[in-house]
Design an enzyme around this catalytic site. Structure first.
Site, PDB file in Angstrom:
ATOM      1  N   ASN A  92     -45.786   8.997  10.178  1.00 15.23           N
ATOM      2  CA  ASN A  92     -46.798   8.778   9.146  1.00 15.23           C
ATOM      3  C   ASN A  92     -46.506   9.612   7.905  1.00 15.23           C
ATOM      4  OD1 ASN A  92     -47.915   7.185  11.054  1.00 15.23           O
ATOM      5  ND2 ASN A  92     -49.571   8.580  11.600  1.00 15.23           N
ATOM      6  N   HIS A 109     -40.558  10.287   8.106  1.00 16.86           N
ATOM      7  CA  HIS A 109     -40.518   9.341   6.984  1.00 16.86           C
ATOM      8  C   HIS A 109     -41.046   9.944   5.690  1.00 16.86           C
ATOM      9  CE1 HIS A 109     -40.432   5.761  10.039  1.00 16.86           C
ATOM     10  NE2 HIS A 109     -39.284   6.391   9.945  1.00 16.86           N
ATOM     11  N   CYS A 137     -38.818  12.904 -14.567  1.00 18.23           N
ATOM     12  CA  CYS A 137     -38.531  14.247 -14.075  1.00 18.23           C
ATOM     13  C   CYS A 137     -38.464  15.202 -15.277  1.00 18.23           C
ATOM     14  CB  CYS A 137     -37.200  14.238 -13.332  1.00 18.23           C
ATOM     15  SG  CYS A 137     -36.592  15.881 -12.915  1.00 18.23           S
ATOM     16  N   THR A 178     -47.766   3.749  17.823  1.00 20.03           N
ATOM     17  CA  THR A 178     -46.595   3.217  17.119  1.00 20.03           C
ATOM     18  C   THR A 178     -46.105   1.952  17.826  1.00 20.03           C
ATOM     19  OG1 THR A 178     -44.294   3.605  16.472  1.00 20.03           O
ATOM     20  CG2 THR A 178     -45.125   4.943  18.310  1.00 20.03           C
ATOM     21  N   ASN A 203     -51.740   3.214  23.328  1.00 19.29           N
ATOM     22  CA  ASN A 203     -51.754   2.123  22.355  1.00 19.29           C
ATOM     23  C   ASN A 203     -52.614   0.999  22.942  1.00 19.29           C
ATOM     24  OD1 ASN A 203     -51.000  -0.084  20.594  1.00 19.29           O
ATOM     25  ND2 ASN A 203     -49.113   1.009  20.124  1.00 19.29           N
TER      26      ASN A 203
HETATM   27  P1  OAD Z   1     -46.985  -0.233  13.087  1.00 19.76           P
HETATM   28  O1  OAD Z   1     -47.970  -0.845  12.155  1.00 19.76           O
HETATM   29  O2  OAD Z   1     -45.688  -0.911  13.285  1.00 19.76           O
HETATM   30  O3  OAD Z   1     -47.660  -0.062  14.527  1.00 19.76           O
HETATM   31  C1  OAD Z   1     -48.944   0.496  14.670  1.00 19.76           C
HETATM   32  C2  OAD Z   1     -49.266   0.543  16.149  1.00 19.76           C
HETATM   33  O4  OAD Z   1     -50.501   1.243  16.305  1.00 19.76           O
HETATM   34  C3  OAD Z   1     -49.436  -0.834  16.793  1.00 19.76           C
HETATM   35  O5  OAD Z   1     -48.654  -0.894  17.984  1.00 19.76           O
HETATM   36  C4  OAD Z   1     -50.943  -0.897  17.128  1.00 19.76           C
HETATM   37  O6  OAD Z   1     -51.185  -1.602  18.342  1.00 19.76           O
HETATM   38  C5  OAD Z   1     -51.270   0.562  17.292  1.00 19.76           C
HETATM   39  N1  OAD Z   1     -52.665   0.936  17.025  1.00 19.76           N
HETATM   40  C6  OAD Z   1     -53.536   0.387  16.149  1.00 19.76           C
HETATM   41  N2  OAD Z   1     -54.703   1.051  16.149  1.00 19.76           N
HETATM   42  C7  OAD Z   1     -54.563   2.060  17.052  1.00 19.76           C
HETATM   43  C8  OAD Z   1     -55.413   3.123  17.505  1.00 19.76           C
HETATM   44  N3  OAD Z   1     -56.650   3.293  17.011  1.00 19.76           N
HETATM   45  N4  OAD Z   1     -54.938   3.964  18.445  1.00 19.76           N
HETATM   46  C9  OAD Z   1     -53.685   3.827  18.943  1.00 19.76           C
HETATM   47  N5  OAD Z   1     -52.842   2.852  18.546  1.00 19.76           N
HETATM   48  C10 OAD Z   1     -53.272   1.979  17.612  1.00 19.76           C
HETATM   49  O7  OAD Z   1     -46.784   1.300  12.615  1.00 19.76           O
HETATM   50  P2  OAD Z   1     -45.598   2.305  12.991  1.00 19.76           P
HETATM   51  O8  OAD Z   1     -45.116   2.097  14.362  1.00 19.76           O
HETATM   52  O9  OAD Z   1     -46.061   3.664  12.585  1.00 19.76           O
HETATM   53  O10 OAD Z   1     -41.987   3.141   7.833  1.00 19.76           O
HETATM   54  O11 OAD Z   1     -44.487   1.828  11.974  1.00 19.76           O
HETATM   55  C11 OAD Z   1     -43.280   2.530  11.882  1.00 19.76           C
HETATM   56  C12 OAD Z   1     -42.785   2.541  10.467  1.00 19.76           C
HETATM   57  O12 OAD Z   1     -42.735   1.211   9.947  1.00 19.76           O
HETATM   58  C13 OAD Z   1     -43.690   3.262   9.485  1.00 19.76           C
HETATM   59  O13 OAD Z   1     -43.476   4.662   9.481  1.00 19.76           O
HETATM   60  C14 OAD Z   1     -43.293   2.653   8.181  1.00 19.76           C
HETATM   61  C15 OAD Z   1     -43.256   1.201   8.587  1.00 19.76           C
HETATM   62  O14 OAD Z   1     -42.449   0.370   7.823  1.00 19.76           O
HETATM   63  C16 OAD Z   1     -41.655   3.353   6.561  1.00 19.76           C
HETATM   64  O15 OAD Z   1     -42.410   3.127   5.630  1.00 19.76           O
HETATM   65  C17 OAD Z   1     -40.265   3.893   6.386  1.00 19.76           C
END
Ligand code: OAD
Length: 239
Positions: A92, A109, A137, A178, A203
């Site tokens: 995050n 990230h 800058c 995630t 999750n």
């Molecule tokens: P995603 O949006 O891919 O996944 C979010 C996850 O959180 C999903 O599997 C949901 O089921 C779960 N979720 C939703 N609400 C929840 C809750 N209250 N408690 C627990 N889980 C919950 O997000 P990330 O896996 O963080 O990168 O995505 C990874 C990266 O992709 C991010 O850091 C970002 C994005 O593109 C960059 O910007 C470089």
């Protein structure tokens, strides 16, 4: 949990969902359901349209500034004080773990709230306000950009090395909120498994990791993490 000497936690956007920060890949509400990452989160997008990219991140920064950490973030602060060796790794960029009180956070990230020079790759604390967007800058005149990792860019090497090491060395690894699809972060729970750790996934939805994890706790991080804390360390352990 009680026996764990080394606990490593990997968090993703789901941990901040209960604070009102949108996730990326959820079908109706995710940012990538509304916007195309190739228009907003790549170096090429920034070269093509720096104003659009700067303004999109400025909007996200403003939204994050008005929300508060939730019970999931707070439970992770408590873990830090109760386990001998605790490592928090996050994908995050919202800074909510730090605002909750987590002291050491490995940010894979980057962080939305920091700004860097796109030419020199140096953090910039302040700059003269002009009408120009993005601002320049103050040292070299290059465009300023958010200090986040875009698609196609390398993760901060020292941070990734520390995260990989903590995943290999832990005895318990918890993957929370995630989708476990963006590399290299997605490989960390597998590193933990390969090196003999117990892996737990928190999750409400299934992910590619679900079938591999030793335990799956299907629920919201703001409910499951405090419950885990209470179950492991007693009802008074609430954040
Ligand atoms: P995603 O949006 O891919 O996944 C979010 C996850 O959180 C999903 O599997 C949901 O089921 C779960 N979720 C939703 N609400 C929840 C809750 N209250 N408690 C627990 N889980 C919950 O997000 P990330 O896996 O963080 O990168 O995505 C990874 C990266 O992709 C991010 O850091 C970002 C994005 O593109 C960059 O910007 C470089």
């Amino acid at each position: 949990m009680r026996q764990a000497r080394r606990l490593t936690v990997l968090t993703g956007a789901g941990v901040s969902a209960e604070s009102g920060v949108p996730t990326f890949r959820e079908a109706r509400t995710g940012l990538w359901a509304k916007y195309r990452p190739e228009d907003l989160a790549t170096p090429e997008a920034f070269q093509r349209n720096p104003k659009l990219v700067w303004e999109w991140y400025a909007l996200r920064r403003q939204r994050v500034s008005v929300v508060a950490p939730n019970a999931g973030h707070r439970a992770l602060v408590e873990f830090e004080g109760r386990v001998a060796v605790f490592t928090l790794i996050t994908q995050n960029v919202d800074g909510l773990h730090q605002r909750a009180g987590s002291r050491r956070v490995l940010e894979l990230h980057g962080n939305l709230t920091r700004t860097k020079c796109s030419r020199e790759d140096r953090l910039v604390e302040s700059w003269p306000e002009t009408a120009e967007i993005p601002p320049r800058c103050p040292r070299c005149g290059g465009w300023l950009r958010p200090d986040v990792v875009w698609f196609g860019e390398a993760l901060p090497g020292v941070t990734l090395a520390a995260a990989t090491q903590a995943s290999r060395a832990c005895d318990l690894f918890i993957s929370v909120g995630t989708s476990t699809v963006v590399q290299p972060a997605a490989s960390l729970p597998y590193e933990a498994l390969r090196h003999g750790a117990m892996v737990v996934e928190v999750n409400p939805n299934g992910t590619p990791l679900s079938g591999e994890a030793n335990y799956r706790l299907p629920g919201l991080s703001g409910e499951v993490l405090p419950a885990l804390l209470g179950a492991a360390f007693g009802p008074s352990a609430g954040p």
